[in-house]
Write a protein that holds these residues in place. Structure first.
Motif, PDB file in Angstrom:
ATOM      1  N   ASP A  63       0.895  -0.964  -0.031  1.00  0.00           N
ATOM      2  CA  ASP A  63      -0.120   0.071   0.069  1.00  0.00           C
ATOM      3  C   ASP A  63       0.910   1.263  -0.058  1.00  0.00           C
ATOM      4  N   PHE A  64       0.829   1.921  -1.033  1.00  0.00           N
ATOM      5  CA  PHE A  64       1.702   3.165  -1.279  1.00  0.00           C
ATOM      6  C   PHE A  64       1.401   4.499  -0.482  1.00  0.00           C
ATOM      7  N   HIS A  65       0.249   4.554  -0.050  1.00  0.00           N
ATOM      8  CA  HIS A  65      -0.080   5.714   0.758  1.00  0.00           C
ATOM      9  C   HIS A  65      -1.208   5.739   1.934  1.00  0.00           C
ATOM     10  N   CYS A  66      -0.515   6.244   3.180  1.00  0.00           N
ATOM     11  CA  CYS A  66      -1.416   6.349   4.197  1.00  0.00           C
ATOM     12  C   CYS A  66      -0.832   7.606   4.972  1.00  0.00           C
ATOM     13  N   ASP A  67      -1.683   8.241   5.961  1.00  0.00           N
ATOM     14  CA  ASP A  67      -1.658   9.426   6.442  1.00  0.00           C
ATOM     15  C   ASP A  67      -1.447   9.194   8.050  1.00  0.00           C
ATOM     16  N   VAL A  68      -0.982   7.954   8.579  1.00  0.00           N
ATOM     17  CA  VAL A  68      -0.735   7.910   9.870  1.00  0.00           C
ATOM     18  C   VAL A  68      -0.039   8.753  10.761  1.00  0.00           C
ATOM     19  N   LEU A  69       1.017   9.322   9.880  1.00  0.00           N
ATOM     20  CA  LEU A  69       2.076  10.413  10.807  1.00  0.00           C
ATOM     21  C   LEU A  69       1.460  11.649  11.294  1.00  0.00           C
ATOM     22  N   SER A  70       0.581  12.115  10.120  1.00  0.00           N
ATOM     23  CA  SER A  70       0.076  13.519  10.441  1.00  0.00           C
ATOM     24  C   SER A  70      -0.852  13.394  11.776  1.00  0.00           C
ATOM     25  N   LYS A  71      -1.652  12.421  11.902  1.00  0.00           N
ATOM     26  CA  LYS A  71      -2.650  11.988  12.912  1.00  0.00           C
ATOM     27  C   LYS A  71      -1.635  11.942  14.286  1.00  0.00           C
ATOM     28  N   MET A  72      -0.692  11.102  14.119  1.00  0.00           N
ATOM     29  CA  MET A  72       0.140  11.027  15.346  1.00  0.00           C
ATOM     30  C   MET A  72       0.852  12.360  16.030  1.00  0.00           C
ATOM     31  N   GLN A  73       1.374  13.107  14.917  1.00  0.00           N
ATOM     32  CA  GLN A  73       1.784  14.267  15.293  1.00  0.00           C
ATOM     33  C   GLN A  73       0.838  15.247  15.973  1.00  0.00           C
ATOM     34  N   ALA A  74      -0.557  15.163  15.600  1.00  0.00           N
ATOM     35  CA  ALA A  74      -1.558  16.119  15.943  1.00  0.00           C
ATOM     36  C   ALA A  74      -2.066  15.441  17.276  1.00  0.00           C
ATOM     37  N   SER A  75      -1.858  14.144  17.700  1.00  0.00           N
ATOM     38  CA  SER A  75      -2.381  13.454  18.811  1.00  0.00           C
ATOM     39  C   SER A  75      -1.026  12.432  19.204  1.00  0.00           C
ATOM     40  N   PRO A  76      -0.094  12.993  20.135  1.00  0.00           N
ATOM     41  CA  PRO A  76       1.122  12.234  20.476  1.00  0.00           C
ATOM     42  C   PRO A  76       0.720  10.884  21.145  1.00  0.00           C
ATOM     43  N   GLN A 124       7.828  14.518  11.861  1.00  0.00           N
ATOM     44  CA  GLN A 124       7.020  13.237  11.574  1.00  0.00           C
ATOM     45  C   GLN A 124       8.004  12.278  11.293  1.00  0.00           C
ATOM     46  N   ILE A 125       9.428  12.712  10.760  1.00  0.00           N
ATOM     47  CA  ILE A 125      10.502  11.666  10.581  1.00  0.00           C
ATOM     48  C   ILE A 125      10.712  10.934  12.021  1.00  0.00           C
ATOM     49  N   ASP A 126      10.876  11.863  12.849  1.00  0.00           N
ATOM     50  CA  ASP A 126      10.979  11.301  14.245  1.00  0.00           C
ATOM     51  C   ASP A 126      10.048  10.161  14.628  1.00  0.00           C
ATOM     52  N   LEU A 127       8.734  10.531  14.550  1.00  0.00           N
ATOM     53  CA  LEU A 127       7.587   9.680  15.053  1.00  0.00           C
ATOM     54  C   LEU A 127       7.978   8.579  14.290  1.00  0.00           C
ATOM     55  N   PHE A 128       8.060   8.473  12.953  1.00  0.00           N
ATOM     56  CA  PHE A 128       8.243   7.176  12.180  1.00  0.00           C
ATOM     57  C   PHE A 128       9.193   6.350  12.783  1.00  0.00           C
ATOM     58  N   ARG A 129      10.430   6.920  13.167  1.00  0.00           N
ATOM     59  CA  ARG A 129      11.557   6.186  13.646  1.00  0.00           C
ATOM     60  C   ARG A 129      11.344   5.611  15.243  1.00  0.00           C
ATOM     61  N   GLN A 130      10.380   6.531  15.909  1.00  0.00           N
ATOM     62  CA  GLN A 130      10.383   6.181  17.157  1.00  0.00           C
ATOM     63  C   GLN A 130       9.142   5.200  17.419  1.00  0.00           C
ATOM     64  N   LYS A 131       7.980   5.306  16.635  1.00  0.00           N
ATOM     65  CA  LYS A 131       6.800   4.594  16.871  1.00  0.00           C
ATOM     66  C   LYS A 131       6.456   3.609  15.888  1.00  0.00           C
TER      67      LYS A 131
END
Length: 321
Positions: free
Chosen positions: A10-23, A69-76
């Motif tokens: 699956d080549f697209h999802c927007d999980v990271l923006s949701k996680m940035q808005a709600s840590p 968001q890169i950091d969220l990707f790396r950490q979570k």
């Protein structure tokens, strides 16, 4: 063939923006997310691309937001016990039995790079492998699909294309203006993708690709990821799985059987195709497709078309200085 044995990309999802808005969101199984680790596993998703999308609700996009968001990707997402991060062509298809799903990182709109190619280089060094040039509107690089003037690339934007071709950063034209699409097709010496776009001949949404654009992607051996946002699937905004088949049939009629993949846009949408509300439902889509199409063809759409593109076009770790 059991549907749960077919792999999915699956080549697209927007999980990271949701996680940035709600840590406090938990990627494992949080009900606020469409895409979770549990649902990727239950849906047979072997490769998920996570987009860095900078919502206008957070103010003017900045490189700080991109780094966040890169950091969220790396950490979570790709932490010690998480998904396996794909950055190099040698990692594609090199899978051990029982290994966790793979994850890639993309940037949806280069606004947050602030017109600075050094920031683009930093994104590459930090593991971003796809750049979507615009969201819907104009930025420093090009016009988006909702800009009425339908402009192409700026001078800085053309330098960005040149840098991407040299560095190995791949380009994504979903959200790009038609003029920008054709300018990129003329200037790029590497194939590109539309990560989450459907066929305009079937559904007339402005974000969908017309037949000439689809033919151009096919001719360059690029890829087109069908999206599950109902407004891109059906003109009345109500969609079932069978409605996706109309887009598949149309792209195949243009010669695109080997160029189709999926880019759901999960977590970036607020309505869903009926019975396809999250990645855990991918086996249901596979079952539906197998009713009408040969197994090898369905395998291609679900996974192999995407990974063959990555194997051919991702940069090589072996040649990295």
């Amino acid at each position: 063939m059991r549907v749960d044995k077919l792999k999915v990309a699956d080549f697209h999802c927007d999980v990271l923006s949701k996680m940035q808005a709600s840590p406090d969101i938990n990627f494992d199984n949080d009900p606020r997310l469409d895409v979770t680790a549990e649902r990727l596993a239950s849906g047979g998703v072997e490769l998920q691309c996570f987009a860095i999308y900078l919502s206008a609700t957070r103010g003017k996009p900045s490189f700080e937001h991109v780094l966040g968001q890169i950091d969220l990707f790396r950490q979570k997402i790709v932490n010690t016990d998480g998904l396996q991060w794909v950055r190099w062509k040698e990692q594609v298809g090199n899978r051990l039995v029982g290994a966790p799903p793979q994850a890639m990182l993309s940037l949806e709109g280069v606004d947050g790079l602030e017109g600075n190619l050094f920031y683009a280089q930093l994104c590459f060094e930090l593991g971003v492998r796809f750049l979507g040039v615009t969201w819907n509107y104009a930025n420093w690089a090009a016009d988006g699909v909702l800009e009425k003037r339908n402009g192409g690339f700026t001078e800085k934007g053309r330098k960005l294309i040149e840098w991407c071709n040299e560095s190995g950063m791949l380009l994504d034209v979903s959200h790009l203006s038609q003029a920008g699409f054709w300018e990129l097709a003329d200037l790029s010496n590497r194939p590109f993708i539309a990560s989450h776009s459907n066929a305009a001949a079937i559904c007339g949404h402005v974000r969908n690709l017309n037949d000439e654009q689809i033919k151009a992607l096919i001719a360059m051996n690029g890829r087109m990821g069908l999206t599950f946002y109902p407004w891109f699937v059906s003109d009345d905004g109500k969609a079932r799985m069978d409605d996706l088949l109309k887009h598949i049939e149309h792209v195949c009629s243009l010669g695109g059987e080997k160029h189709l993949m999926f880019g759901s846009d999960f977590d970036g949408i607020d309505t869903w195709v009926e019975k396809l509300e999250h990645p855990g439902k991918y086996p249901d889509l596979i079952e539906q497709l197998l009713r009408y199409y040969p197994e090898d063809t369905v395998k291609g759409w679900m996974y192999e078309n995407a990974t063959s593109f990555l194997s051919a076009n991702l940069p090589s770790q072996v040649s990295k200085p």
